[in-house]
Design an enzyme around this catalytic site. Sequence first.
Site, PDB file in Angstrom:
ATOM      1  N   HIS A  20       0.792  -1.352   0.000  1.00 24.55           N
ATOM      2  CA  HIS A  20      -0.123  -0.071   0.036  1.00 24.55           C
ATOM      3  C   HIS A  20       0.795   1.381  -0.193  1.00 24.55           C
ATOM      4  O   HIS A  20       0.568   1.958  -0.133  1.00 24.55           O
ATOM      5  CB  HIS A  20      -0.840   0.199   1.177  1.00 24.55           C
ATOM      6  N   ASP A  36       3.471   9.260  -0.916  1.00 26.81           N
ATOM      7  CA  ASP A  36       2.405   8.344  -0.930  1.00 26.81           C
ATOM      8  C   ASP A  36       2.097   7.510  -1.496  1.00 26.81           C
ATOM      9  O   ASP A  36       2.327   8.040  -2.506  1.00 26.81           O
ATOM     10  CB  ASP A  36       1.680   9.228  -0.757  1.00 26.81           C
TER      11      ASP A  36
HETATM   12  C1  G6P Z   1      -1.021   3.849   5.917  1.00 21.43           C
HETATM   13  C2  G6P Z   1      -0.880   1.893   5.779  1.00 21.43           C
HETATM   14  C3  G6P Z   1      -1.547   0.994   6.368  1.00 21.43           C
HETATM   15  C4  G6P Z   1      -1.931   1.598   7.832  1.00 21.43           C
HETATM   16  C5  G6P Z   1      -2.251   2.647   7.873  1.00 21.43           C
HETATM   17  C6  G6P Z   1      -3.037   3.065   9.737  1.00 21.43           C
HETATM   18  O1  G6P Z   1      -1.858   3.441   5.490  1.00 21.43           O
HETATM   19  O2  G6P Z   1      -0.113   1.906   4.942  1.00 21.43           O
HETATM   20  O3  G6P Z   1      -1.478  -0.232   6.324  1.00 21.43           O
HETATM   21  O4  G6P Z   1      -3.525   0.581   8.524  1.00 21.43           O
HETATM   22  O5  G6P Z   1      -1.043   3.799   7.733  1.00 21.43           O
HETATM   23  O6  G6P Z   1      -1.615   2.925  10.237  1.00 21.43           O
HETATM   24  P1  G6P Z   1      -1.523   1.714  11.343  1.00 21.43           P
HETATM   25  O7  G6P Z   1       0.144   2.350  11.842  1.00 21.43           O
HETATM   26  O8  G6P Z   1      -2.460   2.702  13.045  1.00 21.43           O
HETATM   27  O9  G6P Z   1      -2.015   0.919  11.317  1.00 21.43           O
END
Ligand code: G6P
Length: 459
Positions: A157, A365
Site C-alpha cells: 500500500h 504517499d
Molecule cells: C497506512 C498503511 C496501513 C496502515 C495505516 C494506518 O495506510 O499503509 O497499513 O494500517 O496506514 O496505520 P496504523 O499503524 O494505525 O495501522
Amino acid sequence: MSRLIVVSNRVSAPKDPAAGSAGGLAMALSAALRKYDGLWFGWSGETVEHFTGELNIEDRAGVTVATVDLEPQDVDEYYNGYANKTLWPLFHHRVDLTAYERSYGEGYERTNRRFAEVLRPLLQPDDVIWVHDYHMIPMARDLRRLGVKNRIGFFLHTPWPARQLLVTLPHHRRLVESMFHFDLLGFQTREWMELFQRYVEVEAKGVVGEGGRVDAFGRSVQVGVFPIGIDVESFLAARDSLLGQKTYDRIAASAAFRSMIVGVDRLDYSKGLEQRLLGYEQFLEDNPSMRGGVFLLQVTPISRDDVDTYQDIRGRLDALAGRINGAYADMDWQPIRYLNRTFRRDQLAGIYRAARVGLVTPLRDGMNLVAKEYVAAQNPDDPGVLILSRFAGAAEQMGEALLVNPFSREELSDAIRTALTMPLQERRRKWKALMQVVRDTDVSHWRDQFVETMISSSH
Ligand code: G6P
C-alpha cells in the site's frame, strides 16, 4: 470458487460499515471479503504477556475475522520498531528518521513467523492468500517453510523506495529475496513497480522479463500495477445519508459564506502537514484581500503515538497551527481549524462536499484515497477543486488535479489562489475527468484485477 484469505497487520473490518471511520485499506478489504468467501487474519491490536497463538474468531458485518494477540516485545520490535521506525520512514524516503536497530529486524522476523504458524492450520488446499503491506513482507517465505503450497499474493500500500535509499537498510537483500516466495507482487503505481524492478536488476542481477515476470534469487515472480480505489457507490450513499447531509449543512452554517479548504490526514510526517500549513500561511501573506473569506479545516487524527518521531511532528504542528492562528486571526475569523480527531465516513463525505478546495499534499504517499473521496463527494454542478501532490501515487492517475510540489510554499500558495478563483466551467471539466478515473478504477476493479491475476499467474 476458492476462498480468499486476507492477511494484514491491522484487521479493521468496521462493525458497522456505514459508520466506519476506517481508512481506505479497511474499507477496501471488507469489500473484497464480502464478495469472496473467506476470512481476514491479523493482529488483534491487543497484547498478552506470553504469546499463545490463540485465535479470536468473530463475524463483523458479514466478514469472518480471525485475530491473534501479540507480546509487548513483539509490538515494540515488530510494529512500533521495524514496521513503523524502519520500513515506514525508509519507504517514504525519510532516511533521516529511519532507525536501523538489529533487535527490530529480529522482532519482525519472529512475529512474522508467529503469524505464519497461527495461520497455517486455518488454510485449505484451494485457498488463495492475499497479504497486505510492509508489516508482512516475509510472510510467504515463512508460510512456504511450513509447507504451504497455496497461491500467495502481496500488495504494497505504500511507495517502494529508490534503490539508493533501500540499500541503507541492513539485510535489504534478505527482505527482497523473501518477496520471491509470493506468486504475485502488486504495487500502487508504475513508478513504485519500476523502482522495485531496478533494485532487482542492479542488486540481485535479476532479469525483468516480458509481461512483468521478474527472475532473481533462483525464483520467478509476477509483478504488476494495481492502483487502489474507493467504493464509489457506498461513499455517495454516505454523502447523501442523513448524517452526511446534516454535516454539510452544519459546515455551511458555520462557514458563513467563507470558502472552506479541507485537509484530512493521519498525523504522519509523510503527509506534508508542516509544509501545507506553511504554504497556506504564504497564501494568506500573498493575498491580503482574500484573508477573512477563506479558512482551512485540517482534520488530523493522532497516529502511532508510541513512536517518538510522531510525537515530535505532533508538537511541531500544534505550535505551527497556533502561531499562524495567533498571527492572522481576527475577532470573528480564524484561518485554521485544526482538529486531532476522527470522523465517521458519512460525516467526512459531508465535509468534503462542503469544501471548495481539497488539499492533499503528502511528501510521498502510496496512493492517497482522500484525493479520490474528495472528488467523489463533490456536487457535479458546482464542484470543488483538488490540489494534489505530484508525489502521491494518485497523481499518476489524477493528472487533471492541480498538481503541486508540496515542498514549495510558493507553489502551494499559488495553487490555493488558482483553485479558489477557478471559473465554474473549468471546475466542471476537471471534475468530470477526475470522477471518471475514480469510477473506472474503483475498489472492486482493484480487488478483481488483483485476485484474478493471482489466480491466473503461473505457480
Ligand atoms: C497506512 C498503511 C496501513 C496502515 C495505516 C494506518 O495506510 O499503509 O497499513 O494500517 O496506514 O496505520 P496504523 O499503524 O494505525 O495501522
